[in-house]
Design an enzyme around this catalytic site. Structure first.
Site, PDB file in Angstrom:
ATOM      1  N   ASP A  99       0.856  -1.184   0.000  1.00 35.14           N
ATOM      2  CA  ASP A  99       0.000   0.000   0.000  1.00 35.14           C
ATOM      3  C   ASP A  99       0.894   1.236   0.000  1.00 35.14           C
ATOM      4  O   ASP A  99       2.105   1.136   0.138  1.00 35.14           O
ATOM      5  CB  ASP A  99      -0.925   0.009   1.224  1.00 35.14           C
ATOM      6  CG  ASP A  99      -0.192  -0.441   2.465  1.00 35.14           C
ATOM      7  OD1 ASP A  99       0.980  -0.045   2.624  1.00 35.14           O
ATOM      8  OD2 ASP A  99      -0.774  -1.170   3.277  1.00 35.14           O
ATOM      9  N   ASP A 143       1.627   4.984   1.624  1.00 31.68           N
ATOM     10  CA  ASP A 143       1.369   5.966   2.683  1.00 31.68           C
ATOM     11  C   ASP A 143       1.923   7.305   2.242  1.00 31.68           C
ATOM     12  O   ASP A 143       2.953   7.380   1.570  1.00 31.68           O
ATOM     13  CB  ASP A 143       2.072   5.540   3.986  1.00 31.68           C
ATOM     14  CG  ASP A 143       1.509   4.241   4.526  1.00 31.68           C
ATOM     15  OD1 ASP A 143       0.310   3.994   4.299  1.00 31.68           O
ATOM     16  OD2 ASP A 143       2.260   3.468   5.131  1.00 31.68           O
ATOM     17  N   ASP A 171      11.611   4.215  12.090  1.00 34.61           N
ATOM     18  CA  ASP A 171      12.503   3.207  12.673  1.00 34.61           C
ATOM     19  C   ASP A 171      13.815   3.017  11.909  1.00 34.61           C
ATOM     20  O   ASP A 171      14.895   3.294  12.428  1.00 34.61           O
ATOM     21  CB  ASP A 171      11.765   1.874  12.901  1.00 34.61           C
ATOM     22  CG  ASP A 171      10.894   1.433  11.746  1.00 34.61           C
ATOM     23  OD1 ASP A 171      10.964   2.073  10.671  1.00 34.61           O
ATOM     24  OD2 ASP A 171      10.164   0.437  11.888  1.00 34.61           O
TER      25      ASP A 171
HETATM   26  P1  ATP Z   1       5.084  -3.135   5.488  1.00 29.60           P
HETATM   27  O1  ATP Z   1       5.707  -3.539   4.201  1.00 29.60           O
HETATM   28  O2  ATP Z   1       4.904  -4.257   6.409  1.00 29.60           O
HETATM   29  O3  ATP Z   1       3.859  -2.286   5.349  1.00 29.60           O
HETATM   30  P2  ATP Z   1       6.152  -0.734   6.562  1.00 29.60           P
HETATM   31  O4  ATP Z   1       7.542  -0.316   6.914  1.00 29.60           O
HETATM   32  O5  ATP Z   1       5.465   0.056   5.502  1.00 29.60           O
HETATM   33  O6  ATP Z   1       6.216  -2.255   6.191  1.00 29.60           O
HETATM   34  P3  ATP Z   1       4.019   0.092   8.270  1.00 29.60           P
HETATM   35  O7  ATP Z   1       3.556  -0.529   9.531  1.00 29.60           O
HETATM   36  O8  ATP Z   1       3.124   0.207   7.109  1.00 29.60           O
HETATM   37  O9  ATP Z   1       5.304  -0.753   7.868  1.00 29.60           O
HETATM   38  O10 ATP Z   1       4.606   1.505   8.671  1.00 29.60           O
HETATM   39  C1  ATP Z   1       4.795   2.575   7.752  1.00 29.60           C
HETATM   40  C2  ATP Z   1       6.008   3.413   8.161  1.00 29.60           C
HETATM   41  O11 ATP Z   1       5.815   3.933   9.472  1.00 29.60           O
HETATM   42  C3  ATP Z   1       7.313   2.625   8.242  1.00 29.60           C
HETATM   43  O12 ATP Z   1       7.949   2.501   7.002  1.00 29.60           O
HETATM   44  C4  ATP Z   1       8.109   3.455   9.217  1.00 29.60           C
HETATM   45  O13 ATP Z   1       8.653   4.596   8.592  1.00 29.60           O
HETATM   46  C5  ATP Z   1       7.053   3.927  10.188  1.00 29.60           C
HETATM   47  N1  ATP Z   1       6.900   3.003  11.337  1.00 29.60           N
HETATM   48  C6  ATP Z   1       6.077   1.961  11.450  1.00 29.60           C
HETATM   49  N2  ATP Z   1       6.190   1.356  12.638  1.00 29.60           N
HETATM   50  C7  ATP Z   1       7.128   2.046  13.315  1.00 29.60           C
HETATM   51  C8  ATP Z   1       7.695   1.933  14.614  1.00 29.60           C
HETATM   52  N3  ATP Z   1       7.324   0.967  15.434  1.00 29.60           N
HETATM   53  N4  ATP Z   1       8.631   2.845  14.980  1.00 29.60           N
HETATM   54  C9  ATP Z   1       9.016   3.846  14.130  1.00 29.60           C
HETATM   55  N5  ATP Z   1       8.510   3.983  12.901  1.00 29.60           N
HETATM   56  C10 ATP Z   1       7.588   3.115  12.487  1.00 29.60           C
HETATM   57 MG    MG Z   2       3.322  -0.153   4.930  1.00 29.01          MG
END
Ligand code: ATP
Ligand code: MG
Length: 457
Positions: free
Chosen positions: A82, A84, A161
């Site tokens: 997705d 963001d 993160d």
């Molecule tokens: P996925 O492919 O699983 O969606 P993702 O990195 O996009 O991985 P999300 O949970 O969608 O994970 O989070 C979107 C963004 O928010 C991450 O890329 C990161 O920048 C930030 N983020 C998410 N969780 C955390 C956390 N626990 N601490 C700091 N930043 C976070």
């Molecule tokens: Mg994501």
């Protein structure tokens, strides 16, 4: 009093940016600007929703970028799940720009913007919580309890993160703004925590699970100093609310790389206390074989874009615990079927203390487990009734895994495969002789509790 309240409501961090649109000053002076010739992201791979959202916000005078996992995945030539968007517009301002949008979340307010089937999540740049005692609260352990202060883009990048997750792609210029050398890390295949890893894990222990999951899923190596504190901090996961842990574990199991992730959890000593049963199960040879088969099965399905049932998955993860408990209760003199039901409830209750498996999943899990003894009954009308059961298919797949793992004879699984596929005449010939003592018809209308349990099983 009212003044204080207003200050709280409108509080933004010192260099605050969520702003009034047209006069927005760009806040990316400290970022590297990476040209499309270097990063080679193909703009056409962005979703329509992501493009329309950034365009809409930029036209209204705001900054807007695709951020996080999507940019990282595009750089790694993977299809993002997705998209963001991060912006300097406040949730209300975003909401005003898009007709089909709504503000969600009470503490961490986001906007969902809808385009046909696609929902794009838009978040306002978040700021640092340090020194702020109102909107961000920290537990004694260093864990952040709330994190809802608006800030500028640079601050937003710091609180993400990993360096690979702190990249901002502007579709209009096709440039990436990179505050923490995330592009170089991705190109070198490294997952690196922003800031001091120990502090960042203490702030949010779930980041340890994210490091494991993302490295397995994306084939990135966890940087040495990012990896080092993990085994020492395993205990910190106990403080994370059980429902959040469940969501994160579900993501891990459904990542398409569950086997690698579970191996990595073990390597980093995180499996103890996560799924309370998992450490025990993985230490019994038969249990380990069963769980590994189940995870392999799940990985294959996810990678082939086939649906996966979390209930089925969790049923497999906990089955060998149910088996142990079931035997123990029978040894204490309980009949097999009631004993199974007691064992199922006990296992789920113990599990729930650590990892709150949603009720909608645990009901199905119990159905899958509860149907297993019925596969032993291959005489009379019973096999026909089982075929008609709404959970037959899941319970049958579960049975096949039990056969494959060596827990029960292959012959039983084969019998059911044949029984389901042959015609009515052949079915009749497959039935085993009915050796069970004939039940006399009951005269009374009231049924005893134990016969009800038998029927339910
Ligand atoms: P996925 O492919 O699983 O969606 P993702 O990195 O996009 O991985 P999300 O949970 O969608 O994970 O989070 C979107 C963004 O928010 C991450 O890329 C990161 O920048 C930030 N983020 C998410 N969780 C955390 C956390 N626990 N601490 C700091 N930043 C976070
Ligand atoms: Mg994501």
């Amino acid at each position: 009093m009212i003044k204080k309240l207003l200050q709280r409501v409108f509080k933004t961090s010192s260099k605050s940016t969520p702003n009034s649109g047209k006069k927005a000053k760009p806040s990316y002076t400290n970022a590297k600007r990476i040209h499309s010739k270097i990063h080679r992201i193909d703009r056409k791979l962005l979703s329509t929703g992501a493009l329309k959202t950034t365009e809409g916000l930029q036209k209204a005078g705001f900054e807007a970028f695709v951020v996080g996992g999507a940019v990282r995945d595009l750089l790694l030539k993977k299809r993002p799940k997705d998209f963001d968007i991060a912006t300097n517009a406040t949730p209300e301002q975003v909401n005003r720009v898009f007709r089909r949008s709504r503000i969600i979340g009470r503490r961490f307010r986001l906007v969902h913007v809808m385009f046909g089937d696609e929902t794009v999540e838009v978040s306002t740049f978040r700021g640092s919580h340090i020194g702020d005692d109102i909107d961000a609260k920290t537990a004694e352990s260093g864990r952040i309890l709330r994190d809802n202060v608006f800030g500028n883009q640079e601050e937003d990048a710091v609180r993400r993160d990993f360096t690979a997750n702190a990249l901002y792609y502007d579709p209009s210029t096709e440039e990436i703004l990179d505050f923490h050398d995330g592009v170089a890390d991705i190109q070198a295949g490294i997952l690196r925590m922003i800031g001091d890893p120990l502090t960042r894990y203490k702030e949010d222990p779930v980041r340890m699970l994210r490091a494991i999951r993302l490295s397995a899923k994306l084939g990135l190596t966890i940087d040495k100093s990012t990896e080092a504190p993990i085994p020492k901090l395993a205990e910190a996961l106990h403080d994370v609310p059980a429902s959040r842990l469940f969501d994160e574990m579900l993501k891990l199991f459904l990542s398409g790389h569950a086997i690698e992730s579970v191996n990595s959890l073990r390597k980093h000593k995180l499996h103890h206390g996560l799924l309370p049963m998992l450490d025990v199960v993985l230490e019994q040879p038969m249990g380990e074989r069963f769980v590994k088969l189940a995870l392999k099965n799940t990985d294959d399905r996810v990678l082939a874009d086939k649906p996966v049932s979390p209930s089925f998955l969790f049923a497999t993860l906990l089955w060998h615990e149910v088996l142990v408990a079931w035997q123990k209760i029978q040894d204490q003199g309980e009949n097999p079927i009631p004993a199974l039901h007691i064992a199922m409830n006990d296992v789920c209750d113990i599990q729930a203390e650590k990892l709150a498996i949603h009720k909608r999943y645990s009901i199905t899990m119990k159905e899958i487990w509860g149907l297993q003894p019925r596969f032993e009954q291959r005489a009379g009308r019973r096999p026909y009734a089982l075929l008609e059961h709404p959970r037959y298919r899941a319970a049958y797949d579960f049975l096949l895994l039990r056969c494959e793992s060596g827990e029960i004879p292959n012959e039983l699984g084969k019998w059911w495969t044949d029984f389901a596929n042959v015609d009515a005449d052949k079915r009749q010939t497959m039935l085993l002789p009915d050796t069970a003592p004939k039940k006399r018809r009951r005269r009374t209308r009231k049924r005893s509790a134990s016969s009800k349990a038998t029927e339910q099983a």
